[in-house]
Design a protein around this motif. Structure first.
Motif, short mmCIF file in Angstrom:
data_model
loop_
_atom_site.label_atom_id
_atom_site.label_comp_id
_atom_site.label_asym_id
_atom_site.label_seq_id
_atom_site.Cartn_x
_atom_site.Cartn_y
_atom_site.Cartn_z
N PRO A 4 0.81 -1.24 0.00
CA PRO A 4 0.00 0.00 0.00
C PRO A 4 0.84 1.28 0.00
O PRO A 4 0.47 2.27 -0.64
N TRP A 5 1.97 1.28 0.71
CA TRP A 5 2.76 2.51 0.83
C TRP A 5 3.47 2.92 -0.45
O TRP A 5 3.93 4.05 -0.58
N ILE A 6 3.57 1.98 -1.41
CA ILE A 6 4.30 2.30 -2.64
C ILE A 6 3.36 2.45 -3.83
O ILE A 6 3.80 2.85 -4.92
N LEU A 7 2.08 2.17 -3.65
CA LEU A 7 1.14 2.26 -4.77
C LEU A 7 1.11 3.67 -5.35
O LEU A 7 1.05 4.66 -4.63
N GLY A 8 1.18 3.72 -6.66
CA GLY A 8 1.16 5.00 -7.34
C GLY A 8 2.50 5.70 -7.35
O GLY A 8 2.60 6.85 -7.83
N VAL A 77 8.24 9.31 -6.14
CA VAL A 77 9.18 8.27 -5.76
C VAL A 77 8.90 7.86 -4.32
O VAL A 77 8.88 8.71 -3.42
N GLY A 78 8.68 6.57 -4.10
CA GLY A 78 8.40 6.10 -2.75
C GLY A 78 9.57 5.41 -2.09
O GLY A 78 9.65 5.34 -0.86
#
Length: 815
Positions: A4-8, A77-78
């Motif tokens: 979830p934290w890296i989506l998109g 950028v995650g």
């Protein structure tokens, strides 16, 4: 990718080399069953494959620095992954420092992952404020490690000479071909060794064995050839630099031959210059290379050093940030808004001395102002993503109407040299390279034999040059090769060289250091050069001269014109020990380089006299030409000064005279500039001025130059050389001339007896004494017997005290 934290958001993964970035992208895309550029893409210099669908973007560390400078928020950028971080390139250290700064102030949600197979996890975790450590053993196969056998010769050590490395490697390759199956990966220090090993193998290998070089500036097509598996029934030998140590799996490799050497840039804090140095690998690097043999199955690693030598290798190499030129890093920090590097978080902070030298150079290039803040020119320089020196040259070159030439020079200096020379000859002239490059770009012709040119490197230089010209918007300009020296001087003002003399190969640089050309280099006909590329062993750089690998001639009138605002004219009055004189000259200087020397016809008399005095003080008064009579007078004064009741005499010891030159000698030095002009008569006059008339009378009375003995002879007293611990003066006198005298003669107000050297008729000493009375009573009888035997015709009385002294064999008879 589905968390979830890296989506998109994207994942950026950093690799130390372009080949590694392409290889990783290809491998990850293959695992997803997709072509490169869809979900996984890469971005490197001259090339990229990405799309709107790209979620994982693999790029080189240098390009990441450009990206975060342009977008400190790293929008979209995650996660940033630093792969192969153990290599500790300066770009990875800088990228991590900037990332940490951005995450602490701008992007608290940004995640950072640092990866490596040989990482110092404790220090990294501490830097990342206690980040968790995850270990994964991965899959590897056993590797049989074989060391070289000891030479058996005491004191014999490995040599980093190219010829030795080439010979040792060639023998190991044929041994491996005979004893083992499979493809071979050979690690060598650099392109020079790769080329020579390749040449040594070409005519000696069977048809089914193929040789492939592998290094950074090789074309993508040729790099892919080295990586691909060999066709059935064929074997390959890959000759590689350190590019193949990590992040790369070469299909078919089961044998590794490690020369044990690597080439690294070393920055000298003393000279302020970097040089390429061939050094032994560390244990960590050796393990990385060894591991290449066990990536696909069991393998063998041949190490071209002994097991005993292996124990002496350092565990880890020094990070690049501690050993290299920091100009690029200093400019990046200034662009980031940081004046003090300690404002950021580092594993190893930049060394202060090297950093300050970088700041000084950037100020000279007008990239920073006097407060260390980046200027508009500095921001423009930083936008090119190359060394600040070269960016400055390109920008200034365009202003001078030579932007195209400046871009070509910058491209040349970015890549390896594309011209090959036999071992015993060399031509460092950049003009030659520019002519070949111009012919290749304009007409696809080389102008020199094809076997002298490394075509892949030349193509890379042409591509880089084109890219620079596009960035600079200087594509339509004509080139004037005679401006090469002026352009290089803009980038390397500290490497302007002047030939020391007309017979040697040495040059003096404007930095104050020395440099030298190959003995047969055609550039030796030029008095002035600019030398952007230097090298040599560490001892050469520290104690002698660096070797010039690339240089361009520089016309003197261009130099005077280009640096008219920085030239200094100094009037120097100094002591020349060779001629023992004061030299007055007018010097025209550029930094630490003397361009011209002219004598000063009418120098300032006070400065000349002061310089002469300083030289006498430095070397002592014994540098003066003392006449013997004056030396004798000094000895007499020193003798009395060390005797009771003579405290009022001046101190004429070496130290005393040296310390009071202004009092006794300086008034006599008007118009004098060399020691030869200080004649004995002048020195005597100056010295005697120290003494009052009563002092002179005192000296003559109590430290006489001569004494009259009983025979009537007036004999000299020898006081010896002037010294700080004088002894009694010596009176040399024939024994027969002392008959009738009971007591030793006394001087210095009758306090000190002279030292009598009583001589035979032949003038040889028979007794040395200060007690004449004791001699007559106790020693004379024995001496008399000996003398009568030797000199029977001479007078040897029984009672010397009541006998007549004589200068003859016998006293004259009285009539």
């Amino acid at each position: 990718m589905n968390e979830p934290w890296i989506l998109g958001q994207k994942i950026i993964m950093l690799e130390p080399r372009r080949l590694a970035a392409r290889s990783c992208a290809a491998h990850m895309a293959h695992l997803l069953g997709e072509p490169v550029g869809r979900q996984v893409g890469y971005r490197i210099r001259h090339d990229h494959q990405i799309s709107k669908q790209t979620r994982i973007e693999i790029m080189t560390e240098g390009l990441f620095t450009r990206k975060i400078q342009q977008d400190p928020f790293l929008e979209g950028v995650g996660l940033v992954i630093f792969d192969e971080f153990h290599e500790r390139s300066i770009h990875s250290d800088l990228g991590l420092a900037l990332c940490l700064d951005a995450s602490s102030g701008l992007r608290e949600d940004l995640r950072i992952l640092v990866m490596s197979a040989t990482l110092d996890t404790g220090r990294i975790a501490k830097l990342l404020t206690g980040a968790p450590i995850i270990s994964s053993k991965g899959r590897s196969y056993p590797v049989d490690t074989r060391y070289a056998q000891p030479s058996g010769r005491p004191g014999q050590h490995r040599s980093g000479r190219t010829q030795t490395i080439v010979e040792d490697t060639g023998r190991a390759i044929f041994k491996a071909l005979e004893q083992q199956a499979g493809d071979i990966l050979v690690f060598l220090p650099g392109y020079r060794e790769i080329r020579q090993v390749h040449q040594s193998l070409e005519s000696r290998l069977p048809d089914h064995v193929h040789v492939h070089p592998l290094f950074g500036s090789l074309s993508q097509k040729d790099q892919d050839k080295a990586i691909r598996p060999s066709p059935g029934g064929h074997r390959k030998i890959v000759l590689s630099t350190s590019i193949a140590e990590t992040s790369l799996t070469i299909q078919g490799i089961s044998l590794v031959i490690d020369s044990g050497w690597m080439r690294v840039p070393i920055f000298s804090e003393r000279t302020g210059m970097s040089r390429l140095e061939t050094v032994p690998v560390s244990k960590a690097v050796a393990d990385q290379r060894r591991g290449r043999a066990g990536r696909l199955g069991p393998g063998t690693c041949f190490r071209l050093w002994t097991e005993h030598e292996h124990q002496g290798l350092v565990a880890h190499g020094r990070p690049e940030i501690l050993t290299t030129d920091l100009c690029d890093l200093a400019l990046e920090l200034a662009a980031w808004g940081v004046a003090d590097p300690l404002q950021l978080s580092w594993i190893d902070p930049p060394p202060q001395t090297a950093f300050q030298k970088a700041i000084h150079m950037l100020k000279n290039l007008d990239a920073l102002d006097s407060y260390g803040r980046i200027t508009a020119h500095g921001k423009e320089m930083n936008g090119f993503g190359i060394h600040p020196r070269l960016a400055h040259m390109m920008i200034q070159g365009k202003r001078l109407g030579q932007g195209c030439l400046a871009c070509r020079i910058a491209a040349l200096l970015q890549e390896k040299d594309f011209i090959n020379f036999p071992y015993d000859e060399y031509d460092a002239d950049i003009h030659l390279r520019l002519q070949v490059l111009d012919g290749f770009i304009r007409h696809h012709k080389l102008g020199i034999p094809k076997n002298r040119v490394h075509l892949n490197v030349l193509k890379s230089v042409a591509r880089t040059s084109h890219q620079f010209q596009s960035q600079l918007r200087a594509t339509d300009e004509k080139t004037d090769l005679w401006q090469t020296g002026s352009l290089l001087a803009l980038a390397f003002p500290d490497r302007i060289c002047k030939r020391r003399d007309n017979t040697g190969t040495g040059y003096q640089m404007s930095s104050g250091s020395g440099a030298k050309l190959h003995p047969n280099d055609p550039l030796l006909k030029y008095d002035y050069l600019v030398a952007p590329t230097l090298g040599g062993a560490g001892r050469e750089m520290q104690n002698r001269s660096a070797t010039i690998f690339l240089a361009a001639s520089y016309r003197e009138h261009n130099l005077l014109q280009d640096f008219s605002g920085r030239l200094e004219t100094l009037e120097k009055i100094s002591w020349d020990n060779a001629s023992q004189s004061v030299k007055a000259r007018r010097e025209s200087r550029l930094f630490d380089l003397t361009l011209k020397i002219d004598p000063i016809v009418d120098p300032c008399p006070d400065r000349v006299r002061s310089c002469l005095m300083d030289a006498i003080k430095l070397y002592g008064v014994n540098i003066l030409h003392w006449p013997s009579q004056l030396n004798s007078l000094r000895a007499r004064i020193l003798f009395l000064a060390h005797s009771p009741q003579f405290d009022a005499l001046p101190d004429v010891s070496d130290a005393g005279l040296t310390n009071h030159l202004e009092r006794w000698l300086e008034p006599f030095l008007d118009g004098i500039s060399c020691l030869k002009e200080i004649k004995p008569s002048l020195l005597t006059s100056a010295f005697l001025a120290l003494l009052t008339w009563p002092q002179k009378q005192l000296i003559d009375t109590h430290a006489p130059t001569h004494l009259v003995v009983p025979s009537g002879s007036k004999l000299p007293l020898e006081y010896g050389e002037p010294c700080d611990d004088p002894t009694a003066p010596v009176l040399r006198v024939r024994l027969q001339e002392m008959f009738g005298l009971n007591q030793t003669p006394m001087i210095a107000k009758n306090n000190i007896p002279v030292m009598l050297h009583l001589l035979s008729p032949a003038g040889r000493p028979v007794q040395i004494t200060q007690d004449l009375e004791s001699f007559w009573k106790n020693t004379y009888p024995e001496v008399k017997k000996d003398m009568m035997g030797r000199y029977p015709k001479h007078y040897w009385p029984e009672d010397p005290l009541n006998s007549t002294a004589t200068r003859r064999a016998k006293p004259r008879s009285r009539k």
